[in-house]
Design a protein around this motif. Structure first.
Motif, PDB file in Angstrom:
ATOM      1  N   PRO A   1       5.863  20.796 -15.907  1.00 52.43           N
ATOM      2  CA  PRO A   1       5.674  19.567 -15.125  1.00 52.43           C
ATOM      3  C   PRO A   1       5.047  19.892 -13.775  1.00 52.43           C
ATOM      4  CG  PRO A   1       7.983  19.861 -15.766  1.00 52.43           C
ATOM      5  CD  PRO A   1       7.228  21.085 -16.193  1.00 52.43           C
ATOM      6  N   GLY A   2       4.599  18.838 -13.103  1.00 51.34           N
ATOM      7  CA  GLY A   2       4.077  19.018 -11.761  1.00 51.34           C
ATOM      8  C   GLY A   2       5.132  19.625 -10.859  1.00 51.34           C
ATOM      9  N   ASP A   3       4.738  19.973  -9.678  1.00 48.39           N
ATOM     10  CA  ASP A   3       5.633  20.642  -8.735  1.00 48.39           C
ATOM     11  C   ASP A   3       6.706  19.666  -8.256  1.00 48.39           C
ATOM     12  OD1 ASP A   3       6.868  22.037  -6.733  1.00 48.39           O
ATOM     13  OD2 ASP A   3       5.060  22.381  -5.558  1.00 48.39           O
ATOM     14  N   PRO A   4       7.980  19.894  -8.646  1.00 50.22           N
ATOM     15  CA  PRO A   4       9.045  18.983  -8.219  1.00 50.22           C
ATOM     16  C   PRO A   4       9.196  18.907  -6.700  1.00 50.22           C
ATOM     17  CG  PRO A   4       9.816  20.431  -9.960  1.00 50.22           C
ATOM     18  CD  PRO A   4       8.456  20.924  -9.541  1.00 50.22           C
ATOM     19  N   ALA A   5       8.744  19.933  -5.994  1.00 51.05           N
ATOM     20  CA  ALA A   5       8.832  19.906  -4.530  1.00 51.05           C
ATOM     21  C   ALA A   5       7.948  18.806  -3.944  1.00 51.05           C
ATOM     22  CB  ALA A   5       8.443  21.267  -3.947  1.00 51.05           C
ATOM     23  N   GLU A   6       6.948  18.357  -4.718  1.00 51.49           N
ATOM     24  CA  GLU A   6       6.062  17.299  -4.234  1.00 51.49           C
ATOM     25  C   GLU A   6       6.773  15.952  -4.126  1.00 51.49           C
ATOM     26  OE1 GLU A   6       2.349  16.956  -6.283  1.00 51.49           O
ATOM     27  OE2 GLU A   6       1.880  19.064  -6.032  1.00 51.49           O
ATOM     28  N   ILE A   7       7.955  15.842  -4.674  1.00 51.86           N
ATOM     29  CA  ILE A   7       8.686  14.567  -4.615  1.00 51.86           C
ATOM     30  C   ILE A   7       9.141  14.273  -3.181  1.00 51.86           C
ATOM     31  CG2 ILE A   7      11.028  15.431  -5.127  1.00 51.86           C
ATOM     32  CD1 ILE A   7       9.381  12.206  -6.494  1.00 51.86           C
ATOM     33  N   ASP A   8       9.200  15.285  -2.340  1.00 53.84           N
ATOM     34  CA  ASP A   8       9.613  15.082  -0.950  1.00 53.84           C
ATOM     35  C   ASP A   8       8.679  14.134  -0.200  1.00 53.84           C
ATOM     36  OD1 ASP A   8      11.741  16.778  -1.418  1.00 53.84           O
ATOM     37  OD2 ASP A   8      10.760  18.528  -0.521  1.00 53.84           O
ATOM     38  N   ALA A   9       7.382  14.214  -0.478  1.00 60.71           N
ATOM     39  CA  ALA A   9       6.418  13.377   0.255  1.00 60.71           C
ATOM     40  C   ALA A   9       6.633  11.890  -0.003  1.00 60.71           C
ATOM     41  CB  ALA A   9       4.991  13.797  -0.088  1.00 60.71           C
ATOM     42  N   PRO A  10       6.703  11.431  -1.251  1.00 60.91           N
ATOM     43  CA  PRO A  10       6.916   9.989  -1.428  1.00 60.91           C
ATOM     44  C   PRO A  10       8.290   9.526  -0.961  1.00 60.91           C
ATOM     45  CG  PRO A  10       6.901  11.101  -3.556  1.00 60.91           C
ATOM     46  CD  PRO A  10       6.462  12.096  -2.525  1.00 60.91           C
ATOM     47  N   LEU A  11       9.298  10.383  -1.090  1.00 65.13           N
ATOM     48  CA  LEU A  11      10.626  10.002  -0.604  1.00 65.13           C
ATOM     49  C   LEU A  11      10.615   9.816   0.904  1.00 65.13           C
ATOM     50  CD1 LEU A  11      12.949  12.310  -2.755  1.00 65.13           C
ATOM     51  CD2 LEU A  11      12.443   9.877  -3.078  1.00 65.13           C
ATOM     52  N   ALA A  12       9.984  10.739   1.603  1.00 64.33           N
ATOM     53  CA  ALA A  12       9.899  10.640   3.066  1.00 64.33           C
ATOM     54  C   ALA A  12       9.109   9.402   3.482  1.00 64.33           C
ATOM     55  CB  ALA A  12       9.263  11.904   3.637  1.00 64.33           C
ATOM     56  N   LEU A  13       8.032   9.128   2.779  1.00 59.38           N
ATOM     57  CA  LEU A  13       7.212   7.957   3.085  1.00 59.38           C
ATOM     58  C   LEU A  13       8.022   6.670   2.946  1.00 59.38           C
ATOM     59  CD1 LEU A  13       4.375   6.610   3.522  1.00 59.38           C
ATOM     60  CD2 LEU A  13       4.123   6.715   1.042  1.00 59.38           C
ATOM     61  N   LEU A  14       8.741   6.529   1.846  1.00 59.74           N
ATOM     62  CA  LEU A  14       9.520   5.316   1.617  1.00 59.74           C
ATOM     63  C   LEU A  14      10.708   5.209   2.567  1.00 59.74           C
ATOM     64  CD1 LEU A  14       9.410   5.139  -2.274  1.00 59.74           C
ATOM     65  CD2 LEU A  14       8.173   3.698  -0.639  1.00 59.74           C
TER      66      LEU A  14
ATOM     67  N   LEU B   1       0.822  -1.213   0.000  1.00 59.09           N
ATOM     68  CA  LEU B   1       0.000   0.000   0.000  1.00 59.09           C
ATOM     69  C   LEU B   1       0.855   1.263   0.000  1.00 59.09           C
ATOM     70  CD1 LEU B   1      -2.706  -1.187   2.554  1.00 59.09           C
ATOM     71  CD2 LEU B   1      -2.975  -0.978   0.071  1.00 59.09           C
ATOM     72  N   ALA B   2       1.916   1.261   0.788  1.00 58.46           N
ATOM     73  CA  ALA B   2       2.768   2.458   0.875  1.00 58.46           C
ATOM     74  C   ALA B   2       3.566   2.678  -0.400  1.00 58.46           C
ATOM     75  CB  ALA B   2       3.707   2.349   2.073  1.00 58.46           C
ATOM     76  N   THR B   3       4.059   1.612  -1.014  1.00 58.83           N
ATOM     77  CA  THR B   3       4.816   1.795  -2.254  1.00 58.83           C
ATOM     78  C   THR B   3       3.884   2.227  -3.391  1.00 58.83           C
ATOM     79  OG1 THR B   3       4.735  -0.579  -2.746  1.00 58.83           O
ATOM     80  CG2 THR B   3       6.724   0.253  -1.651  1.00 58.83           C
ATOM     81  N   HIS B   4       2.660   1.748  -3.373  1.00 63.90           N
ATOM     82  CA  HIS B   4       1.669   2.200  -4.360  1.00 63.90           C
ATOM     83  C   HIS B   4       1.411   3.699  -4.189  1.00 63.90           C
ATOM     84  CE1 HIS B   4      -1.894   2.317  -6.877  1.00 63.90           C
ATOM     85  NE2 HIS B   4      -2.608   2.731  -5.857  1.00 63.90           N
ATOM     86  N   LEU B   5       1.173   4.117  -2.961  1.00 66.08           N
ATOM     87  CA  LEU B   5       0.949   5.540  -2.689  1.00 66.08           C
ATOM     88  C   LEU B   5       2.159   6.367  -3.095  1.00 66.08           C
ATOM     89  CD1 LEU B   5      -0.493   8.008  -1.528  1.00 66.08           C
ATOM     90  CD2 LEU B   5       0.287   7.284   0.758  1.00 66.08           C
ATOM     91  N   ALA B   6       3.334   5.932  -2.719  1.00 71.67           N
ATOM     92  CA  ALA B   6       4.550   6.682  -3.057  1.00 71.67           C
ATOM     93  C   ALA B   6       4.716   6.801  -4.565  1.00 71.67           C
ATOM     94  CB  ALA B   6       5.774   6.016  -2.434  1.00 71.67           C
ATOM     95  N   GLY B   7       4.435   5.720  -5.281  1.00 69.21           N
ATOM     96  CA  GLY B   7       4.529   5.769  -6.736  1.00 69.21           C
ATOM     97  C   GLY B   7       3.554   6.755  -7.338  1.00 69.21           C
TER      98      GLY B   7
END
Length: 148
Positions: A112-125, A85-91
């Motif tokens: 492109p989408g906001d590159p700053a949004e990449i912090d959330a999936p990185l932190a989650l993983l 579930l978490a890897t699906h969300l992060a992806g």
């Protein structure tokens, strides 16, 4: 099954059925039951498939919301399911951060989408990798998702 068949055959009409069926499963799953997290996951995947097929940003937003609810409602004791579930969300979060958008729906891609949004999936993983035992297949799955 419907979403997978629609993706493999290009039958976009089946994606509406897949979303409706997944919503029905979610509506029938009692609060707190482990099936509820799986139903959120199934609905997220069906919505994501429809987003991919027809570029509906509302489908992508709803898919991310259901992926998040699924990850949050998964059982803490079921580590393989939590990882799934978490890897699906992060992806999904990572895809949304990198997607181009079409301002005004004119078929012309903007920035492109906001590159700053990449912090959330990185932190989650990273947080999940820290929780999972170091010598396990589950941790390897998390690290593969992080490195991918």
């Amino acid at each position: 099954m419907l979403a997978g068949f629609a993706e493999r055959t290009g039958r976009i009409d089946l994606l509406d059925d897949a979303c409706a069926t997944a919503r029905e499963a979610l509506d029938g799953a009692p609060a707190g039951h482990p099936l509820r997290a799986r139903a959120h996951f199934a609905l997220s995947r069906a919505l994501d498939a429809r987003y991919t097929a027809v570029s509906s940003m509302s489908d992508q937003d709803e898919a991310v919301a259901h992926a998040r609810r699924g990850a949050e409602s998964g059982s803490a004791d079921d580590v393989p399911r939590r990882v799934l579930l978490a890897t699906h969300l992060a992806g999904m979060l990572g895809n949304r951060a990198g997607n181009a958008w079409d301002p005004g729906g004119l078929g012309v891609l903007g920035t492109p989408g906001d590159p700053a949004e990449i912090d959330a999936p990185l932190a989650l993983l990273r947080a999940l990798a820290a929780e999972v035992p170091s010598r396990s297949a589950d941790r390897a799955r998390v690290l593969r998702a992080l490195g991918h």
